[in-house]
Scaffold this motif. Structure first.
Motif: not given
Length: 301
Positions: A188-190, A199-208, A258-261, A263-269
């Protein structure tokens, strides 16, 4: 053991649920209370099966020391009331996953108990650790805090499934939930926007994540730390599970693929239409802002 009423500030409060860890929560809470009593230290047992954490939030903020005996979910509910305070917080494991506790460096529950007793007898320095502050659009921007990982991807779906499975399975609930959810997984799009990345695109899994593991020790976020002021972003991109499935062993160890994105972030939307889970609890729906709050909790370590 009788539970005293919560009436006096400056007490050591021991928070537990009697069913945690198939009764280990109650046994360890009683053991700690007995040790503190033998030292002449004023303390109080808070049984969350009788009085919820939400009901005693004000009293928790008046504690001298808080010791949580349980899993990630109980820790999550407690920190909502002590985030940003100077109250020392200790953790003794008695949950099914105990993923936050694994970040403390202790290898056994007895080590944690001994550490709590020593600190209560002679308080010393604490370790300031990061909090994840979440502000969901649908909640009007009011904050929710997490110590572990916030997931709005496949991990969130697995979390929901795992929570519905019998607690007797312990950490195996996450593995069982994973197996049950794979056939229904669709992309689904995130979107994730932060300083220095987008990042903008189709994701299967996402976590911070602020911790290294989920599901009782599965190291999905090997570079995450609780004191570095950042959260580890881990996205599995792609529209279909079949292409990603061969990389499942690498996904479950947090290794590059190959499918992993990452990063280390202090803030995110985060833009999403999905539910989000943090510390094993459903924390909100839809899009949210995340900020890492340094020194948000003073951990007994």
């Amino acid at each position: 053991m009788l539970m005293s009423s919560i009436a006096h500030a400056e007490k050591i409060r021991i928070i537990f649920h009697p069913s945690s860890g198939r009764g280990r929560g109650m046994r360890r809470a009683q053991q700690l209370a007995q040790e503190l009593g033998a030292l002449g230290l004023e303390h109080e047992l808070v049984d969350t099966s009788v009085t919820s954490v939400e009901q005693v939030g004000d009293q928790l903020r008046g504690s001298r020391i808080i010791i949580i005996i349980g899993g990630d979910g109980l820790i999550h509910h407690c920190i909502q009331h002590v985030a940003g305070t100077a109250i020392p917080v200790g953790v003794v494991p008695a949950g099914s996953g105990n993923d936050f506790w694994r970040m403390t460096g202790d290898s056994k529950a007895d080590d944690s108990l001994a550490k709590m007793i020593a600190f209560c007898r002679q308080p010393g320095a604490t370790t300031p650790i990061d909090l994840l502050e979440l502000r969901f659009d649908q909640a009007g921007g009011s904050p929710r805090y997490a110590l572990g990982a916030v997931s709005w991807g496949f991990e969130a779906t697995v979390n929901a499934k795992a929570n519905a499975l019998p607690r007797q399975l312990g950490a195996l609930r996450y593995i069982a939930g994973l197996v049950l959810c794979i056939p229904q997984l669709r992309g689904w799009h995130s979107e994730v926007k932060a300083n220095g990345m987008e990042f903008s695109g189709s994701v299967l899994a996402a976590s911070l994540a602020n911790i290294k593991s989920l599901g009782g020790g599965i190291k999905l976020f090997p570079r995450a730390e609780i004191t570095d002021g950042t959260a580890e972003l881990a996205i599995i991109r792609g529209p279909r599970i079949l292409r990603v499935l061969p990389y499942l062993p690498r996904i479950l160890t947090g290794a590059p693929h190959p499918w992993k994105v990452s990063a280390h972030l202090a803030q995110a939307r985060v833009e999403t239409t999905r539910s989000s889970y943090a510390d094993g609890e459903c924390v909100g729906e839809g899009s949210f802002d995340l900020s890492v709050i340094p020194a948000g909790i003073q951990l007994i370590s």
